[in-house]
Design an enzyme around this catalytic site. Structure first.
Site, PDB file in Angstrom:
ATOM      1  N   PRO A  10       1.167 -23.442  17.367  1.00 27.76           N
ATOM      2  CA  PRO A  10       1.536 -24.735  16.788  1.00 27.76           C
ATOM      3  C   PRO A  10       0.652 -25.175  15.617  1.00 27.76           C
ATOM      4  O   PRO A  10      -0.558 -24.962  15.626  1.00 27.76           O
ATOM      5  CB  PRO A  10       1.384 -25.709  17.967  1.00 27.76           C
ATOM      6  CG  PRO A  10       0.564 -24.992  18.968  1.00 27.76           C
ATOM      7  CD  PRO A  10       0.821 -23.539  18.789  1.00 27.76           C
ATOM      8  N   ASN A  11       1.319 -25.766  14.653  1.00 26.02           N
ATOM      9  CA  ASN A  11       0.711 -26.382  13.456  1.00 26.02           C
ATOM     10  C   ASN A  11       0.199 -25.382  12.431  1.00 26.02           C
ATOM     11  O   ASN A  11      -0.214 -25.785  11.338  1.00 26.02           O
ATOM     12  CB  ASN A  11      -0.420 -27.362  13.849  1.00 26.02           C
ATOM     13  CG  ASN A  11       0.113 -28.524  14.635  1.00 26.02           C
ATOM     14  OD1 ASN A  11       1.076 -29.175  14.212  1.00 26.02           O
ATOM     15  ND2 ASN A  11      -0.460 -28.792  15.798  1.00 26.02           N
ATOM     16  N   ARG A  18      -2.256 -28.830   4.519  1.00 21.66           N
ATOM     17  CA  ARG A  18      -2.962 -30.004   5.055  1.00 21.66           C
ATOM     18  C   ARG A  18      -4.358 -29.564   5.504  1.00 21.66           C
ATOM     19  O   ARG A  18      -4.553 -28.401   5.861  1.00 21.66           O
ATOM     20  CB  ARG A  18      -2.246 -30.570   6.292  1.00 21.66           C
ATOM     21  CG  ARG A  18      -0.811 -31.001   6.059  1.00 21.66           C
ATOM     22  CD  ARG A  18      -0.746 -32.481   5.684  1.00 21.66           C
ATOM     23  NE  ARG A  18       0.629 -32.975   5.706  1.00 21.66           N
ATOM     24  CZ  ARG A  18       1.536 -32.739   4.774  1.00 21.66           C
ATOM     25  NH1 ARG A  18       1.225 -31.992   3.731  1.00 21.66           N
ATOM     26  NH2 ARG A  18       2.754 -33.246   4.863  1.00 21.66           N
ATOM     27  N   TYR A  23      -9.298 -25.718   7.618  1.00 21.54           N
ATOM     28  CA  TYR A  23      -8.617 -24.433   7.826  1.00 21.54           C
ATOM     29  C   TYR A  23      -8.407 -23.627   6.541  1.00 21.54           C
ATOM     30  O   TYR A  23      -7.800 -22.560   6.582  1.00 21.54           O
ATOM     31  CB  TYR A  23      -7.276 -24.659   8.541  1.00 21.54           C
ATOM     32  CG  TYR A  23      -7.468 -25.191   9.941  1.00 21.54           C
ATOM     33  CD1 TYR A  23      -8.060 -24.401  10.921  1.00 21.54           C
ATOM     34  CD2 TYR A  23      -7.076 -26.486  10.277  1.00 21.54           C
ATOM     35  CE1 TYR A  23      -8.256 -24.881  12.207  1.00 21.54           C
ATOM     36  CE2 TYR A  23      -7.264 -26.974  11.561  1.00 21.54           C
ATOM     37  CZ  TYR A  23      -7.852 -26.169  12.516  1.00 21.54           C
ATOM     38  OH  TYR A  23      -8.047 -26.638  13.787  1.00 21.54           O
ATOM     39  N   ASN A  74      -2.609 -15.857  17.266  1.00 20.92           N
ATOM     40  CA  ASN A  74      -3.421 -17.061  17.155  1.00 20.92           C
ATOM     41  C   ASN A  74      -2.639 -18.135  17.904  1.00 20.92           C
ATOM     42  O   ASN A  74      -1.683 -18.702  17.352  1.00 20.92           O
ATOM     43  CB  ASN A  74      -3.636 -17.471  15.704  1.00 20.92           C
ATOM     44  CG  ASN A  74      -4.529 -18.707  15.611  1.00 20.92           C
ATOM     45  OD1 ASN A  74      -4.783 -19.373  16.615  1.00 20.92           O
ATOM     46  ND2 ASN A  74      -4.998 -19.018  14.412  1.00 20.92           N
ATOM     47  N   ALA A  77      -3.663 -24.500  19.373  1.00 25.07           N
ATOM     48  CA  ALA A  77      -4.166 -25.370  20.448  1.00 25.07           C
ATOM     49  C   ALA A  77      -3.756 -24.869  21.834  1.00 25.07           C
ATOM     50  O   ALA A  77      -4.417 -25.208  22.829  1.00 25.07           O
ATOM     51  CB  ALA A  77      -3.660 -26.792  20.218  1.00 25.07           C
ATOM     52  N   HIS A  80      -6.212 -23.310  24.459  1.00 23.97           N
ATOM     53  CA  HIS A  80      -7.051 -24.082  25.378  1.00 23.97           C
ATOM     54  C   HIS A  80      -6.255 -24.740  26.505  1.00 23.97           C
ATOM     55  O   HIS A  80      -6.833 -25.438  27.332  1.00 23.97           O
ATOM     56  CB  HIS A  80      -7.805 -25.165  24.577  1.00 23.97           C
ATOM     57  CG  HIS A  80      -8.283 -24.684  23.239  1.00 23.97           C
ATOM     58  ND1 HIS A  80      -9.215 -23.672  23.114  1.00 23.97           N
ATOM     59  CD2 HIS A  80      -7.918 -25.017  21.961  1.00 23.97           C
ATOM     60  CE1 HIS A  80      -9.426 -23.435  21.820  1.00 23.97           C
ATOM     61  NE2 HIS A  80      -8.636 -24.236  21.106  1.00 23.97           N
ATOM     62  N   GLU A  98      -6.712 -11.655  20.269  1.00 23.72           N
ATOM     63  CA  GLU A  98      -6.661 -13.105  19.994  1.00 23.72           C
ATOM     64  C   GLU A  98      -7.481 -13.386  18.736  1.00 23.72           C
ATOM     65  O   GLU A  98      -8.619 -12.906  18.629  1.00 23.72           O
ATOM     66  CB  GLU A  98      -7.265 -13.847  21.191  1.00 23.72           C
ATOM     67  CG  GLU A  98      -7.401 -15.348  20.985  1.00 23.72           C
ATOM     68  CD  GLU A  98      -8.151 -16.010  22.155  1.00 23.72           C
ATOM     69  OE1 GLU A  98      -8.411 -15.351  23.188  1.00 23.72           O
ATOM     70  OE2 GLU A  98      -8.486 -17.190  21.995  1.00 23.72           O
ATOM     71  N   HIS A 100      -8.746 -16.412  15.697  1.00 23.92           N
ATOM     72  CA  HIS A 100      -8.862 -17.805  15.266  1.00 23.92           C
ATOM     73  C   HIS A 100      -9.457 -17.852  13.880  1.00 23.92           C
ATOM     74  O   HIS A 100     -10.399 -17.105  13.566  1.00 23.92           O
ATOM     75  CB  HIS A 100      -9.753 -18.601  16.228  1.00 23.92           C
ATOM     76  CG  HIS A 100      -9.173 -18.675  17.597  1.00 23.92           C
ATOM     77  ND1 HIS A 100      -8.118 -19.491  17.899  1.00 23.92           N
ATOM     78  CD2 HIS A 100      -9.461 -17.983  18.715  1.00 23.92           C
ATOM     79  CE1 HIS A 100      -7.786 -19.309  19.161  1.00 23.92           C
ATOM     80  NE2 HIS A 100      -8.575 -18.396  19.688  1.00 23.92           N
ATOM     81  N   LEU A 101      -8.941 -18.753  13.070  1.00 20.33           N
ATOM     82  CA  LEU A 101      -9.479 -18.974  11.727  1.00 20.33           C
ATOM     83  C   LEU A 101     -10.889 -19.538  11.812  1.00 20.33           C
ATOM     84  O   LEU A 101     -11.803 -19.072  11.137  1.00 20.33           O
ATOM     85  CB  LEU A 101      -8.580 -19.963  10.982  1.00 20.33           C
ATOM     86  CG  LEU A 101      -7.148 -19.490  10.745  1.00 20.33           C
ATOM     87  CD1 LEU A 101      -6.205 -20.674  10.692  1.00 20.33           C
ATOM     88  CD2 LEU A 101      -7.075 -18.679   9.466  1.00 20.33           C
ATOM     89  N   SER A 102     -11.041 -20.562  12.639  1.00 23.18           N
ATOM     90  CA  SER A 102     -12.340 -21.219  12.778  1.00 23.18           C
ATOM     91  C   SER A 102     -13.112 -20.567  13.927  1.00 23.18           C
ATOM     92  O   SER A 102     -12.521 -19.894  14.782  1.00 23.18           O
ATOM     93  CB  SER A 102     -12.139 -22.713  13.068  1.00 23.18           C
ATOM     94  OG  SER A 102     -11.424 -22.900  14.283  1.00 23.18           O
ATOM     95  N   ARG A 107     -17.219 -25.579  17.513  1.00 24.93           N
ATOM     96  CA  ARG A 107     -16.449 -26.817  17.392  1.00 24.93           C
ATOM     97  C   ARG A 107     -16.552 -27.633  18.695  1.00 24.93           C
ATOM     98  O   ARG A 107     -17.450 -27.433  19.488  1.00 24.93           O
ATOM     99  CB  ARG A 107     -15.012 -26.461  17.007  1.00 24.93           C
ATOM    100  CG  ARG A 107     -14.954 -25.686  15.674  1.00 24.93           C
ATOM    101  CD  ARG A 107     -13.543 -25.456  15.216  1.00 24.93           C
ATOM    102  NE  ARG A 107     -12.871 -26.716  14.928  1.00 24.93           N
ATOM    103  CZ  ARG A 107     -11.546 -26.826  14.753  1.00 24.93           C
ATOM    104  NH1 ARG A 107     -10.783 -25.744  14.818  1.00 24.93           N
ATOM    105  NH2 ARG A 107     -11.013 -27.998  14.508  1.00 24.93           N
ATOM    106  N   ARG A 111     -12.646 -26.816  22.800  1.00 29.73           N
ATOM    107  CA  ARG A 111     -12.134 -25.587  22.154  1.00 29.73           C
ATOM    108  C   ARG A 111     -12.907 -24.341  22.606  1.00 29.73           C
ATOM    109  O   ARG A 111     -12.602 -23.229  22.189  1.00 29.73           O
ATOM    110  CB  ARG A 111     -12.224 -25.693  20.625  1.00 29.73           C
ATOM    111  CG  ARG A 111     -11.336 -26.762  20.046  1.00 29.73           C
ATOM    112  CD  ARG A 111     -11.338 -26.710  18.522  1.00 29.73           C
ATOM    113  NE  ARG A 111     -10.989 -27.994  17.970  1.00 29.73           N
ATOM    114  CZ  ARG A 111      -9.746 -28.417  17.742  1.00 29.73           C
ATOM    115  NH1 ARG A 111      -8.724 -27.633  17.998  1.00 29.73           N
ATOM    116  NH2 ARG A 111      -9.508 -29.618  17.243  1.00 29.73           N
TER     117      ARG A 111
END
Ligand code: CA2
Length: 147
Positions: A10-11, A18, A23, A74, A77, A80, A98, A100-102, A107, A111
């Site tokens: 998602p997102n 944005r 990101y 990826n 959210a 988690h 798996e 993740h960008l960040s 964080r 997370r």
């Protein structure tokens, strides 16, 4: 030819459009383009799906059974929160990386836990869009060694 399914949660369709401070400025289309080029170099087939819906991702994982030899995900959210995505990945038993960008461990505390990590081959977190490229490389190397 090995076939890899790339799933974006998602997102992630908002990437580059944005919150560039968190990101980055690279869009999801650009990430998919980079992965397509990398897949060509590695000699593997690659397919992509982004969804904001947990059930759509679960359906795609189930549909990958006997179609794809590896999954690069990826989960956004859902990393988690989603026992359903974890169960689907465990159910089809397709080797999964798996990404993740960040760096999720730098964080917020919520997370730091991933439902996916314990059933994945491994996790790559914190390298921006390079996390996907590194994840694809790790997945394909793993498959070439084991299949
Ligand atoms: O670092 C990652 O790749 C994450 O999977 C990204 C998720 C976050 O919930 C995870 O904890 C870590 C969020 C993706 C949201 O992407 C956006 C992109 C642009 C604008 C807004 C959100």
């Amino acid at each position: 030819m090995l076939s890899i399914l790339v799933l974006h949660g998602p997102n992630l369709n908002l990437l580059g459009l944005r919150e560039p401070g968190v990101y980055g400025i690279v869009t999801l289309d650009e990430i998919n383009h980079q992965l397509t080029q990398e897949a060509e170099k590695l000699g593997v087939k690659i397919s992509f799906l982004q969804s904001n819906h947990e059930g759509v991702l679960v359906d795609a994982i189930q549909g990958a059974y006997s179609q794809h030899q590896g999954i690069l995900i990826n989960p956004g959210a859902y990393t988690h929160t989603s026992v359903a995505i974890r169960d689907a990945l465990a159910g089809v038993a397709i080797p999964t990386v798996e990404v993740h960008l960040s760096n999720i461990y730098r964080r917020e505390a919520f997370r730091h836990h991933s439902y996916i990590a314990p059933i994945a081959i491994g996790q790559i977190s914190g390298f921006g869009s390079d996390s996907y490229r590194l994840g694809l490389l790790a997945l394909v190397e793993h498959l070439k060694k084991t299949l």
